[in-house]
Structures are given as structure tokens and as C-alpha cells.
Enzyme design. Structure first.
Site, PDB file in Angstrom:
ATOM      1  N   THR A 125       0.834  -1.212   0.000  1.00 26.38           N
ATOM      2  CA  THR A 125       0.000   0.000   0.000  1.00 26.38           C
ATOM      3  C   THR A 125       0.865   1.256   0.000  1.00 26.38           C
ATOM      4  O   THR A 125       1.978   1.264   0.538  1.00 26.38           O
ATOM      5  CB  THR A 125      -0.909  -0.011   1.251  1.00 26.38           C
ATOM      6  OG1 THR A 125      -1.440   1.297   1.456  1.00 26.38           O
ATOM      7  CG2 THR A 125      -0.133  -0.384   2.507  1.00 26.38           C
ATOM      8  N   ASP A 126       0.304   2.340  -0.532  1.00 26.97           N
ATOM      9  CA  ASP A 126       1.007   3.633  -0.481  1.00 26.97           C
ATOM     10  C   ASP A 126       1.094   4.156   0.960  1.00 26.97           C
ATOM     11  O   ASP A 126       1.862   5.081   1.240  1.00 26.97           O
ATOM     12  CB  ASP A 126       0.323   4.670  -1.385  1.00 26.97           C
ATOM     13  CG  ASP A 126      -1.118   4.976  -1.002  1.00 26.97           C
ATOM     14  OD1 ASP A 126      -1.663   4.319  -0.091  1.00 26.97           O
ATOM     15  OD2 ASP A 126      -1.715   5.885  -1.633  1.00 26.97           O
ATOM     16  N   GLU A 127       0.322   3.547   1.883  1.00 20.94           N
ATOM     17  CA  GLU A 127       0.326   4.052   3.262  1.00 20.94           C
ATOM     18  C   GLU A 127       1.675   3.836   3.951  1.00 20.94           C
ATOM     19  O   GLU A 127       1.938   4.429   4.992  1.00 20.94           O
ATOM     20  CB  GLU A 127      -0.822   3.429   4.067  1.00 20.94           C
ATOM     21  CG  GLU A 127      -2.160   3.780   3.447  1.00 20.94           C
ATOM     22  CD  GLU A 127      -3.379   3.479   4.317  1.00 20.94           C
ATOM     23  OE1 GLU A 127      -3.264   3.497   5.547  1.00 20.94           O
ATOM     24  OE2 GLU A 127      -4.455   3.242   3.727  1.00 20.94           O
ATOM     25  N   TYR A 153      -1.603  -0.376  11.184  1.00 20.41           N
ATOM     26  CA  TYR A 153      -1.803  -1.051   9.886  1.00 20.41           C
ATOM     27  C   TYR A 153      -0.641  -0.770   8.947  1.00 20.41           C
ATOM     28  O   TYR A 153      -0.006  -1.687   8.427  1.00 20.41           O
ATOM     29  CB  TYR A 153      -3.129  -0.597   9.243  1.00 20.41           C
ATOM     30  CG  TYR A 153      -3.202  -0.892   7.760  1.00 20.41           C
ATOM     31  CD1 TYR A 153      -3.293  -2.208   7.303  1.00 20.41           C
ATOM     32  CD2 TYR A 153      -3.167   0.131   6.810  1.00 20.41           C
ATOM     33  CE1 TYR A 153      -3.336  -2.491   5.936  1.00 20.41           C
ATOM     34  CE2 TYR A 153      -3.215  -0.144   5.444  1.00 20.41           C
ATOM     35  CZ  TYR A 153      -3.299  -1.455   5.012  1.00 20.41           C
ATOM     36  OH  TYR A 153      -3.336  -1.724   3.666  1.00 20.41           O
ATOM     37  N   LYS A 157       2.306  -3.267   7.318  1.00 21.81           N
ATOM     38  CA  LYS A 157       2.539  -3.453   5.885  1.00 21.81           C
ATOM     39  C   LYS A 157       3.983  -3.090   5.526  1.00 21.81           C
ATOM     40  O   LYS A 157       4.618  -3.746   4.704  1.00 21.81           O
ATOM     41  CB  LYS A 157       1.563  -2.596   5.062  1.00 21.81           C
ATOM     42  CG  LYS A 157       0.107  -3.012   5.164  1.00 21.81           C
ATOM     43  CD  LYS A 157      -0.185  -4.384   4.599  1.00 21.81           C
ATOM     44  CE  LYS A 157      -0.063  -4.461   3.096  1.00 21.81           C
ATOM     45  NZ  LYS A 157      -0.479  -5.819   2.597  1.00 21.81           N
TER      46      LYS A 157
HETATM   47  P1  NAD Z   1      -9.875  -7.051   2.715  1.00 18.58           P
HETATM   48  O1  NAD Z   1      -9.830  -6.765   4.180  1.00 18.58           O
HETATM   49  O2  NAD Z   1     -11.109  -6.745   1.943  1.00 18.58           O
HETATM   50  O3  NAD Z   1      -9.570  -8.611   2.459  1.00 18.58           O
HETATM   51  C1  NAD Z   1      -8.563  -9.295   3.147  1.00 18.58           C
HETATM   52  C2  NAD Z   1      -8.767 -10.786   2.926  1.00 18.58           C
HETATM   53  O4  NAD Z   1      -7.690 -11.491   3.582  1.00 18.58           O
HETATM   54  C3  NAD Z   1     -10.073 -11.326   3.535  1.00 18.58           C
HETATM   55  O5  NAD Z   1     -10.710 -12.204   2.638  1.00 18.58           O
HETATM   56  C4  NAD Z   1      -9.602 -12.071   4.780  1.00 18.58           C
HETATM   57  O6  NAD Z   1     -10.455 -13.164   5.137  1.00 18.58           O
HETATM   58  C5  NAD Z   1      -8.222 -12.544   4.344  1.00 18.58           C
HETATM   59  N1  NAD Z   1      -7.332 -12.791   5.481  1.00 18.58           N
HETATM   60  C6  NAD Z   1      -7.111 -11.962   6.556  1.00 18.58           C
HETATM   61  N2  NAD Z   1      -6.247 -12.549   7.411  1.00 18.58           N
HETATM   62  C7  NAD Z   1      -5.887 -13.743   6.850  1.00 18.58           C
HETATM   63  C8  NAD Z   1      -5.013 -14.794   7.233  1.00 18.58           C
HETATM   64  N3  NAD Z   1      -4.320 -14.734   8.388  1.00 18.58           N
HETATM   65  N4  NAD Z   1      -4.882 -15.860   6.421  1.00 18.58           N
HETATM   66  C9  NAD Z   1      -5.582 -15.955   5.257  1.00 18.58           C
HETATM   67  N5  NAD Z   1      -6.439 -15.003   4.853  1.00 18.58           N
HETATM   68  C10 NAD Z   1      -6.589 -13.908   5.634  1.00 18.58           C
HETATM   69  O7  NAD Z   1      -8.612  -6.312   2.104  1.00 18.58           O
HETATM   70  P2  NAD Z   1      -8.421  -5.630   0.663  1.00 18.58           P
HETATM   71  O8  NAD Z   1      -8.928  -4.242   0.726  1.00 18.58           O
HETATM   72  O9  NAD Z   1      -8.906  -6.548  -0.372  1.00 18.58           O
HETATM   73  O10 NAD Z   1      -6.840  -5.548   0.597  1.00 18.58           O
HETATM   74  C11 NAD Z   1      -6.069  -6.605   0.004  1.00 18.58           C
HETATM   75  C12 NAD Z   1      -4.602  -6.236   0.069  1.00 18.58           C
HETATM   76  O11 NAD Z   1      -4.392  -5.023  -0.650  1.00 18.58           O
HETATM   77  C13 NAD Z   1      -4.099  -5.968   1.485  1.00 18.58           C
HETATM   78  O12 NAD Z   1      -2.812  -6.520   1.591  1.00 18.58           O
HETATM   79  C14 NAD Z   1      -4.043  -4.462   1.593  1.00 18.58           C
HETATM   80  O13 NAD Z   1      -3.032  -4.071   2.482  1.00 18.58           O
HETATM   81  C15 NAD Z   1      -3.732  -4.080   0.170  1.00 18.58           C
HETATM   82  N6  NAD Z   1      -4.212  -2.752  -0.269  1.00 18.58           N
HETATM   83  C16 NAD Z   1      -5.520  -2.396  -0.113  1.00 18.58           C
HETATM   84  C17 NAD Z   1      -5.950  -1.160  -0.599  1.00 18.58           C
HETATM   85  C18 NAD Z   1      -7.395  -0.743  -0.492  1.00 18.58           C
HETATM   86  O14 NAD Z   1      -7.732   0.392  -0.862  1.00 18.58           O
HETATM   87  N7  NAD Z   1      -8.309  -1.592  -0.036  1.00 18.58           N
HETATM   88  C19 NAD Z   1      -5.048  -0.290  -1.227  1.00 18.58           C
HETATM   89  C20 NAD Z   1      -3.717  -0.693  -1.376  1.00 18.58           C
HETATM   90  C21 NAD Z   1      -3.309  -1.927  -0.904  1.00 18.58           C
HETATM   91  P1  TYD Z   2     -10.598   4.261   4.593  1.00 20.30           P
HETATM   92  O1  TYD Z   2     -11.594   3.825   3.570  1.00 20.30           O
HETATM   93  O2  TYD Z   2     -10.641   3.633   5.948  1.00 20.30           O
HETATM   94  O3  TYD Z   2      -9.164   4.088   3.911  1.00 20.30           O
HETATM   95  P2  TYD Z   2      -7.695   4.600   4.432  1.00 20.30           P
HETATM   96  O4  TYD Z   2      -7.809   5.158   5.772  1.00 20.30           O
HETATM   97  O5  TYD Z   2      -6.900   3.334   4.426  1.00 20.30           O
HETATM   98  O6  TYD Z   2      -7.268   5.593   3.420  1.00 20.30           O
HETATM   99  O7  TYD Z   2     -10.741   5.829   4.790  1.00 20.30           O
HETATM  100  C1  TYD Z   2     -10.582   6.734   3.708  1.00 20.30           C
HETATM  101  C2  TYD Z   2     -10.680   8.134   4.263  1.00 20.30           C
HETATM  102  O8  TYD Z   2     -12.018   8.350   4.725  1.00 20.30           O
HETATM  103  C3  TYD Z   2      -9.781   8.378   5.457  1.00 20.30           C
HETATM  104  O9  TYD Z   2      -9.275   9.709   5.384  1.00 20.30           O
HETATM  105  C4  TYD Z   2     -10.707   8.249   6.654  1.00 20.30           C
HETATM  106  C5  TYD Z   2     -12.027   8.710   6.114  1.00 20.30           C
HETATM  107  N1  TYD Z   2     -13.237   8.086   6.721  1.00 20.30           N
HETATM  108  C6  TYD Z   2     -14.273   8.878   7.210  1.00 20.30           C
HETATM  109  O10 TYD Z   2     -14.226  10.120   7.164  1.00 20.30           O
HETATM  110  N2  TYD Z   2     -15.366   8.260   7.755  1.00 20.30           N
HETATM  111  C7  TYD Z   2     -15.470   6.918   7.838  1.00 20.30           C
HETATM  112  O11 TYD Z   2     -16.489   6.398   8.388  1.00 20.30           O
HETATM  113  C8  TYD Z   2     -14.411   6.098   7.316  1.00 20.30           C
HETATM  114  C9  TYD Z   2     -14.466   4.606   7.374  1.00 20.30           C
HETATM  115  C10 TYD Z   2     -13.295   6.736   6.749  1.00 20.30           C
END
Ligand code: NAD
Ligand code: TYD
Length: 340
Positions: A125-127, A153, A157
Site C-alpha cells: 500500500t502507499d500508506e 496497519y 505493511k
Molecule cells: P480485505 O480486508 O477486503 O480482504 C482481506 C482478505 O484477507 C479477507 O478475505 C480475509 O479473510 C483474508 N485474510 C485476513 N487474514 C488472513 C489470514 N491470516 N490468512 C488468510 N487469509 C486472511 O482487504 P483488501 O482491501 O482486499 O486488501 C487486500 C490487500 O491489498 C491488502 O494486503 C491491503 O493491504 C492491500 N491494499 C488495499 C488497498 C485498499 O484500498 N483496499 C489499497 C492498497 C493496498
Molecule cells: P478508509 O476507507 O478507511 O481508507 P484509508 O484510511 O486506508 O485511506 O478511509 C478513507 C478516508 O475516509 C480516510 O481519510 C478516513 C475517512 N473516513 C471517514 O471520514 N469516515 C469513515 O467512516 C471512514 C471509514 C473513513
């Protein structure tokens, strides 16, 4: 080719499974997922009958079980999406984040070493870069930006990323890492900003905006992320990190207003609530490297992607209503109940 996809019952992993089975019908996808609160079998319902798809309900931290799967399935590539992914939950309880995100990554890479896997890809992630100030719109995250995390978090990562690069340097493991900006699209768990606001608006519930809603995120349609990972795994250089993002920065409050407008709901639903602790101000990716080296460009414009996403939530009410009718209620009450 056999590809292990971990976390395939989650948001991005689930989209990736669908994308890959459609694009490469000759490849096998083996999904490993623990099915935590964030994993949903209904996300995978459409592929369970596909003979090139196999599902294991397994924890990536379970070394014995993971090795057994590698032994049986003989994967060519492993792509790790499995993670605890929600910043707010990591603030409440960091421990499981360190376990899954760091130790789980280690177990997978040890299995890759043991069975001589051709490529391990870490979905990051970019975070990991921390945040950027609002008054410097000229600044972007490049792959050289120092790791500087804010939340448990993002720290977990970042820890995993460092370990992945160490396994490459120390053991010669053929790794790649992608660091993507915020994704949105179908199958997104309604604890995250966009799906939470869509679900609440559809139920005429308050939309809880943290702080003043001025924080900026760089939004990418999930399918564009899937395409980037596919490209990196096939053509990316081993040992390299690739940033993924589409120059689509938006303030949270503007996202919320766009959703309300699309749904024809009033802005009076917006409720400002206490800010997130350590809240990152702005994320913004410079995707020059992946564009130049691999020819990746985002294809879905935000105006189209958000419409498609909202349409998906309208057409798939059962998917998210099932989620918010269960344990999610307790989560919501705990996070938002007395948040002033
Ligand atoms: P999500 O929370 O929707 O899904 C995570 C999945 O991993 C779930 O199906 C969960 O059951 C599974 N999981 C959790 N712990 C586990 C374990 N110990 N063993 C096996 N499976 C397990 O997450 P997401 O949003 O789909 O993110 C997927 C990946 O992408 C993550 O690594 C996250 O850090 C990265 N990512 C997410 C975003 C975003 O905007 N959502 C952006 C950049 C990177
Ligand atoms: P989120 O979807 O949790 O992603 P991330 O924090 O990983 O970027 O949140 C996106 C942005 O929205 C973040 O600045 C927090 C804000 N946010 C709210 O204002 N209200 C909410 O209920 C949630 C879940 C997030």
C-alpha cells in the site's frame, strides 16, 4: 500456470480472482483465505464451480497447512493479498495486524523458498510512505520516498515490505512489490469510506465524516489495480517495487457529496465526527515507473468508476445487507456509537 492467490475472499483479492479466471481461462487459481470478518464466500460464488479454481479455508500463518497446499498444488506464482486491512481496527487492536501482515508474509515466503516458487508478489500500500501535506500539491510518493508510517496497519505493511526485500537480497527469492493507492469498486467491505457511505445513504443513515473531511485520498478503480498486479507479475523486474495510482486525488467530503448526489440523497445526512487518531492527511502516488517500464495506465475515470460502483451496490444489495446485518452491527456501534 498455477497461481496461489491469498485473501481471495476479500475485496481486491476477490476482484483479482474474477479478473484472472476471465482473462486467462487456461490458468489455475488456488485461493487461500482464512475467512476473517472481511472474507466472504459470496464474493467467490460465481467461480466456485470453475474447474480451474480451488479454495482452501486456511490461515497464512499456519506453516504446516501452507506447506501442504504448496506441496499439493505446486504453484508457479504466489500473490499475497491476505491482510488485516482496516486502519481503524488496527488502532483498536494492532496485534492481529502484526501476526497476519508480517508473520503470515514470512510463512508464505518460507514456503516459496522451500518449493522453489518462480515469483512471490506482495500486494502492499502507499500508506507505507506516511502522508503528504495539503499545501504541497507538487509532492507525490515515488518508490524512493522513505518509509514513514503512521498507523499500526501501515507499520505492519511496511514491516512486511522490508522483509520481502530482505528475502530477495539474502536468499535470492524472486519477489516483486506493488504499492497502490486507495481502491474502490465491487465487493468492497462496508467498513471503508466509499461502501460505508453508499450503504448508509441507501439506508438514510448518518454519514460519519472524520474531522473536517479535508483529508485527501488518491482513488483507483479496483480493476485497474488488478491489471497492474498482473503486469508486474508477468513483466516486472524481480526485486523491484512499483507504485500504482491514477492521479485521482479527492477530499473525503467531496467523495461523500458525489455519492449523495448520485443517489439523490440530501447533504443533511453528513455528520462530522471525531477525527481518526494519527489521521494521514494526503496520499498521492507518482506512477511514472510502472507506466514507463510496463506501459500501465489507469483505464477507468473516477466519474465512470463511481457510477459503476454505486450501480453494483444497488444491484447487489443482498451481498452487503448480509454483511451489515451480522457482527458488523457490534463493530459499527463500537466505532461510531458515541463518536462525537
Ligand atoms: P480485505 O480486508 O477486503 O480482504 C482481506 C482478505 O484477507 C479477507 O478475505 C480475509 O479473510 C483474508 N485474510 C485476513 N487474514 C488472513 C489470514 N491470516 N490468512 C488468510 N487469509 C486472511 O482487504 P483488501 O482491501 O482486499 O486488501 C487486500 C490487500 O491489498 C491488502 O494486503 C491491503 O493491504 C492491500 N491494499 C488495499 C488497498 C485498499 O484500498 N483496499 C489499497 C492498497 C493496498
Ligand atoms: P478508509 O476507507 O478507511 O481508507 P484509508 O484510511 O486506508 O485511506 O478511509 C478513507 C478516508 O475516509 C480516510 O481519510 C478516513 C475517512 N473516513 C471517514 O471520514 N469516515 C469513515 O467512516 C471512514 C471509514 C473513513
Amino acid at each position: 500456470m498455477t497461481i496461489i492467490v491469498t485473501g481471495g475472499a476479500g475485496f481486491i483479492g476477490g476482484n483479482f480472482v474474477h479478473y484472472m479466471l476471465k482473462k486467462y481461462p487456461q490458468d489455475r487459481i488456488v485461493c487461500i483465505d482464512k475467512l476473517t470478518y472481511a472474507g466472504n464466500m459470496s464474493t467467490l460464488a460465481g467461480v466456485m464451480d470453475n474447474e480451474n479454481f480451488k479454495f482452501y479455508k486456511t490461515d497464512i500463518c499456519d506453516r504446516v497447512a501452507i506447506c501442504e497446499i504448496f506441496e499439493t498444488e505446486k504453484p508457479d506464482v504466489v500473490i499475497n493479498f491476505a491482510a488485516e486491512s482496516h486502519v481503524d481496527r488496527s488502532i483498536e487492536n494492532p496485534e492481529v495486524f502484526l501476526q497476519t501482515n508480517i508473520l503470515g508474509t514470512q510463512v508464505l515466503m518460507d514456503a516459496c523458498r522451500k518449493y522453489g516458487i518462480g515469483r512471490y508478489h506482495q500486494v502492499s500500500t502507499d500508506e507505507v510512505y506516511g502522508d503528504l501535506p495539503l499545501d504541497r500539491p507538487d509532492l507525490f510518493f515515488t518508490e524512493e520516498t522513505p518509509i514513514h508510517t503512521s498507523s499500526p496497519y501501515s507499520s505492519s505493511k511496511a514491516g512486511a515490505d522490508l522483509l520481502v526485500l530482505a528475502y530477495h537480497r539474502t536468499y535470492g527469492l524472486p519477489v516483486t512489490i506493488s504499492r497502490c493507492s486507495n481502491n474502490y469498486g465491487p465487493y468492497h467491505f462496508p467498513e471503508k469510506l466509499i461502501p460505508l457511505m453508499i450503504a448508509n445513504a441507501l439506508n438514510d443513515k448518518a454519514l460519519p465524516v472524520y474531522g473536517e473531511g479535508l483529508n485527501v485520498r488518491d482513488w483507483l478503480y479496483v480493476e485497474d489495480h488488478c491489471k497492474a498486479i498482473d503486469l508486474i507479475v508477468r513483466k516486472g523486474r524481480v526485486g523491484e517495487v512499483y507504485n500504482v495510482g491514477g492521479h485521482n486525488e479527492k477530499r473525503n467530503i467531496d467523495i461523500v457529496k458525489i455519492i449523495l448526489k448520485e443517489l439523490g440523497k440530501p447533504e443533511s445526512l453528513i455528520t462530522y465526527v471525531a477525527d481518526r487518531k494519527g489521521h494521514d492527511m494526503r496520499y498521492a502516488i507518482d506512477p511514472t515507473k510502472i507506466s514507463r517500464e510496463l506501459g500501465w495506465l489507469p483505464e477507468t475515470k473516477f466519474e465512470d468508476g463511481i457510477k459503476k460502483t454505486i450501480a453494483w451496490y444497488l444491484e447487489n444489495r443482498e451481498w452487503w445487507e448480509n454483511i451489515i446485518s451480522g457482527e458488523y452491527q457490534n463493530y459499527y456501534e463500537k466505532m461510531y456509537g458515541d463518536r462525537k
